[in-house]
Scaffold this motif. Sequence first.
Motif, PDB file in Angstrom:
ATOM      1  N   VAL A 178      29.632  53.826  44.964  1.00  0.00           N
ATOM      2  CA  VAL A 178      30.865  53.146  45.328  1.00  0.00           C
ATOM      3  C   VAL A 178      30.563  51.915  46.174  1.00  0.00           C
ATOM      4  N   VAL A 179      31.477  50.962  46.141  1.00  0.00           N
ATOM      5  CA  VAL A 179      31.486  49.886  47.113  1.00  0.00           C
ATOM      6  C   VAL A 179      32.634  50.216  48.057  1.00  0.00           C
ATOM      7  N   ALA A 180      32.352  50.199  49.378  1.00  0.00           N
ATOM      8  CA  ALA A 180      33.290  50.716  50.360  1.00  0.00           C
ATOM      9  C   ALA A 180      33.581  49.695  51.443  1.00  0.00           C
ATOM     10  N   TRP A 181      34.760  49.833  52.056  1.00  0.00           N
ATOM     11  CA  TRP A 181      35.183  48.976  53.164  1.00  0.00           C
ATOM     12  C   TRP A 181      36.194  49.747  53.991  1.00  0.00           C
ATOM     13  N   MET A 182      36.513  49.253  55.174  1.00  0.00           N
ATOM     14  CA  MET A 182      37.419  49.957  56.069  1.00  0.00           C
ATOM     15  C   MET A 182      38.861  49.861  55.566  1.00  0.00           C
ATOM     16  N   ARG A 183      39.544  51.009  55.563  1.00  0.00           N
ATOM     17  CA  ARG A 183      40.943  51.044  55.149  1.00  0.00           C
ATOM     18  C   ARG A 183      41.801  50.233  56.132  1.00  0.00           C
ATOM     19  N   GLY A 184      42.724  49.483  55.590  1.00  0.00           N
ATOM     20  CA  GLY A 184      43.628  48.706  56.421  1.00  0.00           C
ATOM     21  C   GLY A 184      43.078  47.356  56.836  1.00  0.00           C
ATOM     22  N   VAL A 185      41.820  47.085  56.526  1.00  0.00           N
ATOM     23  CA  VAL A 185      41.217  45.791  56.856  1.00  0.00           C
ATOM     24  C   VAL A 185      41.270  44.903  55.616  1.00  0.00           C
ATOM     25  N   ARG A 186      41.905  43.764  55.733  1.00  0.00           N
ATOM     26  CA  ARG A 186      41.983  42.839  54.605  1.00  0.00           C
ATOM     27  C   ARG A 186      40.632  42.144  54.446  1.00  0.00           C
ATOM     28  N   LEU A 187      40.029  42.337  53.298  1.00  0.00           N
ATOM     29  CA  LEU A 187      38.701  41.774  53.066  1.00  0.00           C
ATOM     30  C   LEU A 187      38.757  40.253  52.987  1.00  0.00           C
ATOM     31  N   THR A 188      37.703  39.610  53.491  1.00  0.00           N
ATOM     32  CA  THR A 188      37.566  38.170  53.305  1.00  0.00           C
ATOM     33  C   THR A 188      37.390  37.886  51.813  1.00  0.00           C
ATOM     34  N   ARG A 189      37.604  36.643  51.433  1.00  0.00           N
ATOM     35  CA  ARG A 189      37.408  36.264  50.028  1.00  0.00           C
ATOM     36  C   ARG A 189      35.965  36.493  49.602  1.00  0.00           C
ATOM     37  N   ARG A 190      35.036  36.327  50.535  1.00  0.00           N
ATOM     38  CA  ARG A 190      33.623  36.546  50.203  1.00  0.00           C
ATOM     39  C   ARG A 190      33.390  38.008  49.828  1.00  0.00           C
ATOM     40  N   ALA A 191      33.942  38.914  50.619  1.00  0.00           N
ATOM     41  CA  ALA A 191      33.785  40.341  50.332  1.00  0.00           C
ATOM     42  C   ALA A 191      34.526  40.728  49.055  1.00  0.00           C
ATOM     43  N   GLN A 192      35.697  40.154  48.849  1.00  0.00           N
ATOM     44  CA  GLN A 192      36.444  40.434  47.618  1.00  0.00           C
ATOM     45  C   GLN A 192      35.638  40.023  46.389  1.00  0.00           C
ATOM     46  N   GLU A 193      34.956  38.889  46.489  1.00  0.00           N
ATOM     47  CA  GLU A 193      34.141  38.430  45.367  1.00  0.00           C
ATOM     48  C   GLU A 193      32.954  39.359  45.122  1.00  0.00           C
ATOM     49  N   PHE A 194      32.397  39.923  46.205  1.00  0.00           N
ATOM     50  CA  PHE A 194      31.289  40.867  46.030  1.00  0.00           C
ATOM     51  C   PHE A 194      31.783  42.131  45.338  1.00  0.00           C
ATOM     52  N   VAL A 195      32.933  42.644  45.736  1.00  0.00           N
ATOM     53  CA  VAL A 195      33.503  43.823  45.078  1.00  0.00           C
ATOM     54  C   VAL A 195      33.748  43.533  43.603  1.00  0.00           C
TER      55      VAL A 195
END
Length: 302
Positions: free
Chosen positions: A275-292
Amino acid sequence: MSEPSFTLVQLRYFEAAARHLSMTAASRELLVSQSAVSTAIAQLERELGVQLLLRHHARGLSLTTAGQAFHQRVLDFLAHGAELVEAARQAGTELVGPLTIGCFTTLAPFRLPGLLAEFENRHPQVRVSLREGEHSALKAALRSGECEVALLYGYDLDDDIDREVVDTAPPYVLVSPGHRLAARKEVALADLAGEPMVLLDLPHSREYLQSVLRGAGVEPQIRHRTTGYETVRALVAHGHGFALLNQRPPAESTYAGERAVPLALTDDVASLEIVVAWMRGVRLTRRAQEFVTLCRQLYAHR
């Protein structure tokens, strides 16, 4: 009642002090005096009307309950504040800025090189940093904001962590070339009952691997334990026992030049989710969104 008035500098100083739990360490990182950090945080607390940090003489700092909650909000605010600045500066141009990615130790050599090569090809102005570690360390890094996203296995993820399954990794058996089962293409776990095992001894991995055997009615007979993936393969190649693993290299040779033979399982054993994971409730930066997005795209074609 007027709205609180605080500055971005105060938030940055608080975030550094909260992360280090030390005014001194924060001042070193920020390249300002310790008194400047202390004064800024005191002013922030007065504006908010709440105590965020507890000062302990000669023992550093600790976060209050309010401080812990506020720190998480500040991490999100600062990340998106930086992104806002970059968006204004780079309007209509390519993605820029930092991105810290976490990756589970045994996944890293198999998954990261290709992912990073393609990500950097798409977004050459993004400064990627890596945080490699075992499961609990990566969860802690996500919670502290040390990394924004992480690639890891899908087990033991708490409710405060969001995740997206991007791939799976089925378990397989590894034996030496001289093993009695080495000529087969696949085996049943019951065929290994009573044989010595070399265990990949990482938190959660060891429990999972032993549970796979016990699920087939085989009690593990562990001869050697090691935290090194390649050490497991080398020990198996030299006949010290069989192993169960999930990540499968394209070549059978080990660092020492011996072969370790992979065999598929006939047992109905569930694959591990990656899985690719991130903290719930935290809006990802565009950079992180692109990685996902990249993880989703690359592994969809595997």
